[in-house]
Design a protein around this motif. Structure first.
Motif, PDB file in Angstrom:
ATOM      1  N   ASN A   1       0.901  -1.205  -0.197  1.00  0.00           N
ATOM      2  CA  ASN A   1       0.104   0.027   0.011  1.00  0.00           C
ATOM      3  C   ASN A   1       0.840   1.090  -0.113  1.00  0.00           C
ATOM      4  OD1 ASN A   1       0.980  -0.153   2.511  1.00  0.00           O
ATOM      5  ND2 ASN A   1      -0.955  -0.001   3.837  1.00  0.00           N
ATOM      6  N   ASN A   2       2.123   1.188   0.651  1.00  0.00           N
ATOM      7  CA  ASN A   2       2.861   2.538   0.847  1.00  0.00           C
ATOM      8  C   ASN A   2       3.816   2.551  -0.161  1.00  0.00           C
ATOM      9  OD1 ASN A   2       4.147   0.325   1.953  1.00  0.00           O
ATOM     10  ND2 ASN A   2       5.180   1.488   3.731  1.00  0.00           N
ATOM     11  N   TYR A   3       4.176   1.813  -1.061  1.00  0.00           N
ATOM     12  CA  TYR A   3       5.002   1.682  -2.238  1.00  0.00           C
ATOM     13  C   TYR A   3       4.770   3.105  -3.071  1.00  0.00           C
ATOM     14  CZ  TYR A   3       6.934  -2.969  -0.801  1.00  0.00           C
ATOM     15  OH  TYR A   3       7.547  -3.781  -0.399  1.00  0.00           O
ATOM     16  N   GLY A   4       5.974   3.809  -3.323  1.00  0.00           N
ATOM     17  CA  GLY A   4       5.812   5.050  -4.148  1.00  0.00           C
ATOM     18  C   GLY A   4       7.422   5.300  -4.340  1.00  0.00           C
ATOM     19  N   PRO A   5       7.697   6.792  -4.063  1.00  0.00           N
ATOM     20  CA  PRO A   5       6.923   7.793  -3.269  1.00  0.00           C
ATOM     21  C   PRO A   5       5.975   8.498  -4.502  1.00  0.00           C
ATOM     22  CG  PRO A   5       9.051   8.591  -3.416  1.00  0.00           C
ATOM     23  CD  PRO A   5       8.931   7.447  -3.892  1.00  0.00           C
ATOM     24  N   PRO A   6       4.814   9.270  -4.144  1.00  0.00           N
ATOM     25  CA  PRO A   6       4.215   9.160  -2.536  1.00  0.00           C
ATOM     26  C   PRO A   6       3.584   7.798  -2.307  1.00  0.00           C
ATOM     27  CG  PRO A   6       3.058  10.329  -4.172  1.00  0.00           C
ATOM     28  CD  PRO A   6       4.179   9.938  -4.904  1.00  0.00           C
ATOM     29  N   PRO A   7       3.202   7.465  -1.180  1.00  0.00           N
ATOM     30  CA  PRO A   7       2.449   6.107  -0.692  1.00  0.00           C
ATOM     31  C   PRO A   7       1.385   6.149  -1.559  1.00  0.00           C
ATOM     32  CG  PRO A   7       3.313   7.221   1.176  1.00  0.00           C
ATOM     33  CD  PRO A   7       3.435   8.396   0.209  1.00  0.00           C
TER      34      PRO A   7
ATOM     35  N   LYS B   1      -8.853  -0.713  -5.190  1.00  0.00           N
ATOM     36  CA  LYS B   1      -9.313   0.357  -6.025  1.00  0.00           C
ATOM     37  C   LYS B   1      -8.146   1.116  -6.806  1.00  0.00           C
ATOM     38  CE  LYS B   1     -13.619   1.940  -3.366  1.00  0.00           C
ATOM     39  NZ  LYS B   1     -13.635   2.292  -1.932  1.00  0.00           N
ATOM     40  N   ARG B   2      -6.971   1.174  -5.953  1.00  0.00           N
ATOM     41  CA  ARG B   2      -6.077   1.769  -7.063  1.00  0.00           C
ATOM     42  C   ARG B   2      -5.533   1.049  -8.280  1.00  0.00           C
ATOM     43  NH1 ARG B   2      -4.391   3.899  -1.601  1.00  0.00           N
ATOM     44  NH2 ARG B   2      -3.401   2.005  -1.259  1.00  0.00           N
ATOM     45  N   MET B   3      -5.415  -0.326  -8.022  1.00  0.00           N
ATOM     46  CA  MET B   3      -4.893  -1.106  -8.961  1.00  0.00           C
ATOM     47  C   MET B   3      -6.178  -1.523 -10.113  1.00  0.00           C
ATOM     48  SD  MET B   3      -2.126  -3.352  -7.121  1.00  0.00           S
ATOM     49  CE  MET B   3      -3.144  -4.164  -5.659  1.00  0.00           C
ATOM     50  N   GLY B   4      -7.307  -1.237  -9.713  1.00  0.00           N
ATOM     51  CA  GLY B   4      -8.578  -1.757 -10.760  1.00  0.00           C
ATOM     52  C   GLY B   4      -8.554  -2.923 -10.757  1.00  0.00           C
ATOM     53  N   LEU B   5      -8.699  -3.917  -9.489  1.00  0.00           N
ATOM     54  CA  LEU B   5      -8.568  -5.266  -9.401  1.00  0.00           C
ATOM     55  C   LEU B   5      -9.633  -5.540  -8.558  1.00  0.00           C
ATOM     56  CD1 LEU B   5      -4.859  -6.145  -8.721  1.00  0.00           C
ATOM     57  CD2 LEU B   5      -6.061  -6.852 -10.696  1.00  0.00           C
ATOM     58  N   GLU B   6     -10.265  -6.934  -8.981  1.00  0.00           N
ATOM     59  CA  GLU B   6     -11.484  -7.410  -7.757  1.00  0.00           C
ATOM     60  C   GLU B   6     -10.877  -8.217  -6.777  1.00  0.00           C
ATOM     61  OE1 GLU B   6     -13.759  -9.911 -10.092  1.00  0.00           O
ATOM     62  OE2 GLU B   6     -14.317  -8.058 -11.318  1.00  0.00           O
ATOM     63  N   TYR B   7      -9.647  -8.700  -6.967  1.00  0.00           N
ATOM     64  CA  TYR B   7      -8.887  -9.519  -6.022  1.00  0.00           C
ATOM     65  C   TYR B   7      -7.119  -9.322  -6.316  1.00  0.00           C
ATOM     66  CZ  TYR B   7      -7.915 -13.048  -9.233  1.00  0.00           C
ATOM     67  OH  TYR B   7      -7.571 -13.811 -10.484  1.00  0.00           O
TER      68      TYR B   7
ATOM     69  N   THR C   1       0.019  -7.769  -2.461  1.00  0.00           N
ATOM     70  CA  THR C   1       0.243  -6.381  -1.937  1.00  0.00           C
ATOM     71  C   THR C   1       0.264  -6.483  -0.308  1.00  0.00           C
ATOM     72  OG1 THR C   1      -0.288  -3.890  -1.822  1.00  0.00           O
ATOM     73  CG2 THR C   1      -2.305  -5.519  -1.842  1.00  0.00           C
ATOM     74  N   LYS C   2       0.478  -5.644   0.373  1.00  0.00           N
ATOM     75  CA  LYS C   2       0.642  -5.578   1.950  1.00  0.00           C
ATOM     76  C   LYS C   2      -0.178  -4.383   2.548  1.00  0.00           C
ATOM     77  CE  LYS C   2       5.374  -7.100   0.444  1.00  0.00           C
ATOM     78  NZ  LYS C   2       5.486  -6.219  -0.560  1.00  0.00           N
ATOM     79  N   ALA C   3      -0.215  -4.851   3.765  1.00  0.00           N
ATOM     80  CA  ALA C   3      -0.449  -3.462   4.680  1.00  0.00           C
ATOM     81  C   ALA C   3       0.074  -3.735   5.970  1.00  0.00           C
ATOM     82  CB  ALA C   3      -1.940  -3.334   4.980  1.00  0.00           C
ATOM     83  N   GLY C   4       0.542  -2.736   6.833  1.00  0.00           N
ATOM     84  CA  GLY C   4       1.205  -2.955   8.115  1.00  0.00           C
ATOM     85  C   GLY C   4       2.074  -1.815   8.476  1.00  0.00           C
ATOM     86  N   TYR C   5       2.496  -1.040   7.635  1.00  0.00           N
ATOM     87  CA  TYR C   5       3.184   0.244   7.935  1.00  0.00           C
ATOM     88  C   TYR C   5       2.256   1.650   7.696  1.00  0.00           C
ATOM     89  CZ  TYR C   5       7.546  -2.153   7.936  1.00  0.00           C
ATOM     90  OH  TYR C   5       8.622  -2.854   8.488  1.00  0.00           O
ATOM     91  N   THR C   6       2.617   2.629   8.206  1.00  0.00           N
ATOM     92  CA  THR C   6       1.624   3.878   8.061  1.00  0.00           C
ATOM     93  C   THR C   6       1.338   4.048   6.795  1.00  0.00           C
ATOM     94  OG1 THR C   6       3.034   4.647  10.065  1.00  0.00           O
ATOM     95  CG2 THR C   6       1.531   6.301   8.937  1.00  0.00           C
TER      96      THR C   6
END
Length: 329
Positions: free
Chosen positions: A64-70, A125-131, A96-101
């Protein structure tokens, strides 16, 4: 320009089974941690993705936070997915992942069910994926019960938002506990993503044994130690390197004379093996059958092609392994 994938893309890539699951991953996977953000050049990272898939690199790893910006790496990947890769969606493993700010307040960080479910919804939503194919908890949360975090991963699979789940940065004991909870829930942990390189050996202190016992695959990140295990630092710290940038994880202070001496000795051994230092460093991780795949980054297509050359020689003699240990001590 319509993208047509290379028809022989599967001929040279090696695929390895992920623990005891049905999932197979390419020996090298592409990480979108750097070079795919809002500050980067669209045509360059589009070309890297084309090159990867054309070579049989079917696994693309985000967070989720890869970027920058996140968030921007997922957005950019979503744009390219829509333009070029929709016909090949079922040939891709997207994680993908979640766990950092990720956003302000108490629900945008760590490991609560609230954060994990909301974050994955945003990622989709950002990737336009269902899963996604794999969803990871990115780091252990010392304040949320492990049962809650693992129940959130189980829920996400039952909701159809991920096919498989994994964890990242968990120590051996935490991994065993997480694995036991997920097995009980009926959604096994299939993969673990730890930091591992010739310079970062903590996984050898029990984690790899735990993964083997639990039937969980391993996909190391930072296998080149943020570029230290490449030819970039053979003559010191170049001005345009990651170590010279103020915001990077790699600091100039980490590159001691002793470290430079080790890098030069390892490079000499790599040359004897007819490999670059980076290729040898990747081969060295892949020699362990408990490793499913290795995550590599790339700042341009040629760099990725160079990394893939490591697959031509992943065997080490006992003498070579002994020499590497002597250098690293």
């Amino acid at each position: 320009m319509t993208y047509l994938a290379n028809p022989t893309r599967y001929s040279d890539m090696t695929y390895r089974r992920c623990g005891r699951s049905g999932l197979q991953l390419p020996a090298l996977s592409l990480g979108l941690w750097h070079n795919f953000g809002g500050v980067d050049t669209f045509e360059n990272y589009r070309a890297i993705l084309h090159t990867a898939f054309d070579q049989g690199v079917t696994h693309l790893d985000l967070a989720n936070n890869y970027g920058p910006p996140p968030g921007s790496a997922e957005e950019n990947f979503g744009t390219i997915l829509k333009k070029d890769f929709l016909p090949y969606r079922d040939e891709l493993i997207i994680s993908t992942k979640a766990g950092y700010t990720m956003w302000p307040g108490p629900y945008g960080d760590w490991g609560s069910k609230k954060y994990l479910v909301a974050s994955l919804d945003q990622s989709l939503k950002r990737m336009g994926l269902e899963y996604v194919d794999i969803f990871y908890h990115h780091r252990p949360d010392p304040n949320t019960p492990l049962e809650e975090t693992m129940a959130a991963l189980d829920l996400i699979v039952r909701q159809g938002k991920a096919l498989y789940v994994g964890i990242s940065n968990y120590k051996a004991e935490e991994t065993a506990q997480a694995s036991a909870i997920l097995k009980q829930l009926g959604t096994p942990c299939v993969i673990h993503q730890p930091k591992y390189s010739m310079f970062e050996r903590w996984v050898e202190g029990g984690l790899l044994d735990t993964l083997e016992k639990e039937g969980i695959g391993c996909i190391p990140f930072s296998p080149l130690a943020q570029g230290l295990l490449t030819n970039k630092y053979l003559q010191g710290v170049p001005e345009d390197s990651r170590a010279a940038k103020p915001h990077g994880f790699l600091k100039t202070a980490m590159i001691t004379p002793e470290k430079l001496e080790q890098i030069q000795q390892l490079n000499a051994l790599a040359q004897e093996r007819r490999q670059s230092l980076a290729q040898m460093a990747l081969s060295w991780i892949l020699k362990d059958p408990r490793v499913t795949s290795v995550l590599v980054g790339a700042s341009r297509p040629a760099q990725l092609l160079d990394s893939l050359e490591c697959l031509k020689n992943t065997n080490f003699s006992a003498e070579e392994l002994e020499k590497i240990e002597t250098i690293l001590k």
